[in-house]
Design a protein around this motif. Structure first.
Motif, short mmCIF file in Angstrom:
data_model
loop_
_atom_site.label_atom_id
_atom_site.label_comp_id
_atom_site.label_asym_id
_atom_site.label_seq_id
_atom_site.Cartn_x
_atom_site.Cartn_y
_atom_site.Cartn_z
N THR A 248 25.48 -38.31 -18.59
CA THR A 248 26.46 -37.34 -19.06
C THR A 248 27.81 -37.99 -19.32
OG1 THR A 248 27.43 -36.73 -16.91
CG2 THR A 248 25.35 -35.67 -17.51
N THR A 273 17.64 -37.45 -20.83
CA THR A 273 18.45 -36.35 -21.36
C THR A 273 19.88 -36.85 -21.47
OG1 THR A 273 17.01 -34.69 -20.32
CG2 THR A 273 19.19 -33.97 -21.04
N ILE A 275 23.56 -36.05 -22.36
CA ILE A 275 24.46 -34.90 -22.50
C ILE A 275 25.88 -35.39 -22.72
CG2 ILE A 275 25.26 -32.77 -21.44
CD1 ILE A 275 22.81 -32.87 -19.61
N GLU A 281 28.39 -38.85 -28.67
CA GLU A 281 26.97 -39.04 -28.44
C GLU A 281 26.60 -40.53 -28.32
OE1 GLU A 281 28.24 -37.33 -30.99
OE2 GLU A 281 27.62 -35.23 -30.72
N GLU A 299 16.05 -36.75 -25.31
CA GLU A 299 16.64 -35.50 -25.75
C GLU A 299 18.16 -35.61 -25.71
OE1 GLU A 299 15.11 -32.61 -23.05
OE2 GLU A 299 13.10 -32.58 -23.94
N GLN A 300 18.83 -35.08 -26.72
CA GLN A 300 20.28 -35.08 -26.75
C GLN A 300 20.78 -33.64 -26.64
OE1 GLN A 300 22.37 -38.20 -29.10
NE2 GLN A 300 20.51 -38.20 -30.33
N SER A 301 21.89 -33.47 -25.92
CA SER A 301 22.39 -32.14 -25.63
C SER A 301 23.91 -32.17 -25.48
CB SER A 301 21.74 -31.62 -24.33
OG SER A 301 22.38 -30.44 -23.86
N HIS A 302 24.51 -30.97 -25.58
CA HIS A 302 25.93 -30.81 -25.30
C HIS A 302 26.15 -29.80 -24.17
CE1 HIS A 302 26.67 -33.15 -28.90
NE2 HIS A 302 25.99 -32.29 -29.62
N ASP A 303 25.07 -29.48 -23.46
CA ASP A 303 25.10 -28.44 -22.43
C ASP A 303 24.72 -29.03 -21.07
OD1 ASP A 303 24.95 -26.22 -20.83
OD2 ASP A 303 23.55 -25.12 -22.13
N ASP A 306 21.41 -28.68 -18.96
CA ASP A 306 20.22 -29.48 -19.20
C ASP A 306 20.03 -30.61 -18.18
OD1 ASP A 306 19.25 -28.04 -21.38
OD2 ASP A 306 20.61 -29.05 -22.76
#
Length: 430
Positions: A248, A273, A275, A281, A299-303, A306
């Protein structure tokens, strides 16, 4: 036995890729008995394993067909030759390592643990001089490298910043490196420009270690991070293969996550993951590199929700000093790895890490200080692991790793039983 019982058993489990539970079952003992054999010899609960177990484990490890079944085949030749760059014994990138060679380095780090924990001393690098050339501000990395070199008997010459240095007067990297290599026996270099450490390395034949080059790589940090994950997983009875790793924060400029992601990709079937806030990114070229190595899920996320189900959460601070025109959109104090977040989405065995330093000020969007008393927070154990890992790097690059075991003698001072107040609960985990 030429090495300590603890190192012997950890090496066997690592070679065979077995958890403590499975290993205990394989040798026919209870997990609790194995745990007492893995404790440091100074621990009150330490027990010597029976001779019959020693012979049995030795037979398993030395059985070539069984090793081929559970582990990668061992390559030949000194480790420093197998990870060399253009024939030079230098550490510039984690891409110099395969899974077998990185775990061989960690076996050397295991040998260094009694020295790193102030139980033993060694002088295998007596007379050698390290040049710490930090053209970018640093406290932890610089002192960690210096302490590691000193604990093997060497001495250190430090330099920090370049505002008034010869390079500020127009001297080239080549000239600086060539001159310094006439003064010292190894160099650790940190520089704000990506690729600059490789330039230093090209100008000399002495060992050069990349201490961080801009937004590029930080290989020694990634090695100590991976060593920490494997050590923590061993304590928890987990294997790294198949684990869920969450990263993160600032994944664009965070060089520690760039190097760590590449190292972790040497293992099998991981779920990553990633984040980050919008605009920060993970670089695509690093994701493509990882995707080619094995059957990983990325997996890529902004939350931050996750993080759910993570085995490891690796938080990073924002690298504002490397920004050009980025905006911190969505990167508020809510984007923080906190105790409330961990309690909501993770279990009691998650490992929370951070390369440090972290921003501990109120309202900072970094790893929260409310985790300080939580045993899931591994950042101080992680930082402590920098010493044995960096000792191993120096020992391997300078070709003395096989001398360390027989060079040790007891310390003459009285070190504390625990380095920090939070260590007691984890005493013996190594």
């Amino acid at each position: 036995m030429a090495v300590s019982q603890q190192v012997f058993l950890r090496d066997a489990m690592r070679r065979l890729n077995l958890t403590r539970d499975v290993f205990a079952a394989r040798v026919g003992v209870k997990r609790r008995a194995l745990d007492t054999w893995l404790l440091p010899e100074g621990s009150q609960e330490f027990r010597s394993m029976p001779e019959v177990v020693l012979r049995f484990v030795t037979e398993i490890v030395e059985n070539e067909s069984l090793l081929n079944k559970y582990a990668q085949s061992v390559q030949s030749g000194p480790l420093r030759d197998r990870i060399a760059v253009g024939g030079k014994h230098q550490l510039l990138s984690v891409e110099q390592f395969g899974r077998e060679s990185v775990e061989e380095l960690f076996r050397v780090a295991d040998l260094m643990q009694p020295i790193a924990r102030r139980q033993k001393v060694s002088r295998v690098l007596e007379g050698a001089v390290l040049g710490n050339l930090f053209f970018e501000a640093s406290t932890r990395t610089r002192v960690s490298f210096g302490a590691a070199f000193c604990r093997l008997g060497g001495s250190v010459c430090d330099t920090t910043g370049f505002t008034f240095s010869s390079m500020a007067k127009g001297e080239s990297i080549y000239d600086t490196s060539r001159v310094m290599s006439g003064y010292v026996d190894a160099m650790v270099i940190r520089h704000p420009e990506q690729g600059s450490v490789a330039e230093f390395a090209r100008a000399t034949n002495i060992p050069v270690v990349n201490g961080g080059d801009g937004a590029g790589e930080h290989p020694s940090q990634a090695l100590l991070d991976l060593y920490t994950i494997l050590t923590e997983f061993s304590r928890l009875g987990k294997l790294l293969d198949g684990a869920h790793i969450v990263m993160t924060g600032d994944l664009k400029y965070g060089r520690t996550v760039h190097s760590l992601l590449k190292l972790l990709a040497l293992y099998r079937g991981l779920k990553f993951t990633l984040i980050s806030p919008l605009g920060l990114e993970m670089p695509e070229d690093i994701i493509e590199h990882v995707a080619k190595l094995s059957n990983h899920v990325i997996e890529q996320s902004h939350d931050l929700a996750d993080v759910k189900g993570a085995d490891v959460i690796y938080a990073t601070r924002v690298q504002k000093e490397r920004f050009s025109d980025e905006q911190l959109e969505g990167y508020t104090a809510d984007f923080q790895v906190s105790k409330a977040l961990i309690d909501q989405y993770c279990d009691e065995n998650v490992i929370v890490m951070h390369p440090l330093p972290r921003d501990s000020r109120e309202g900072a969007h970094d790893l929260s200080v409310d985790l300080n008393d939580d045993p899931r927070l591994a950042i101080f154990r992680q930082a402590d692991n920098g010493i044995p890992v960096r000792m191993a790097i120096f020992a391997v690059l300078l070709g003395v790793e096989n001398l360390v075991q027989h060079s040790m003698r007891d310390v003459t001072w009285n070190p504390p039983s625990h380095i920090g107040p939070e260590d007691a609960v984890f005493h013996g985990m190594y």
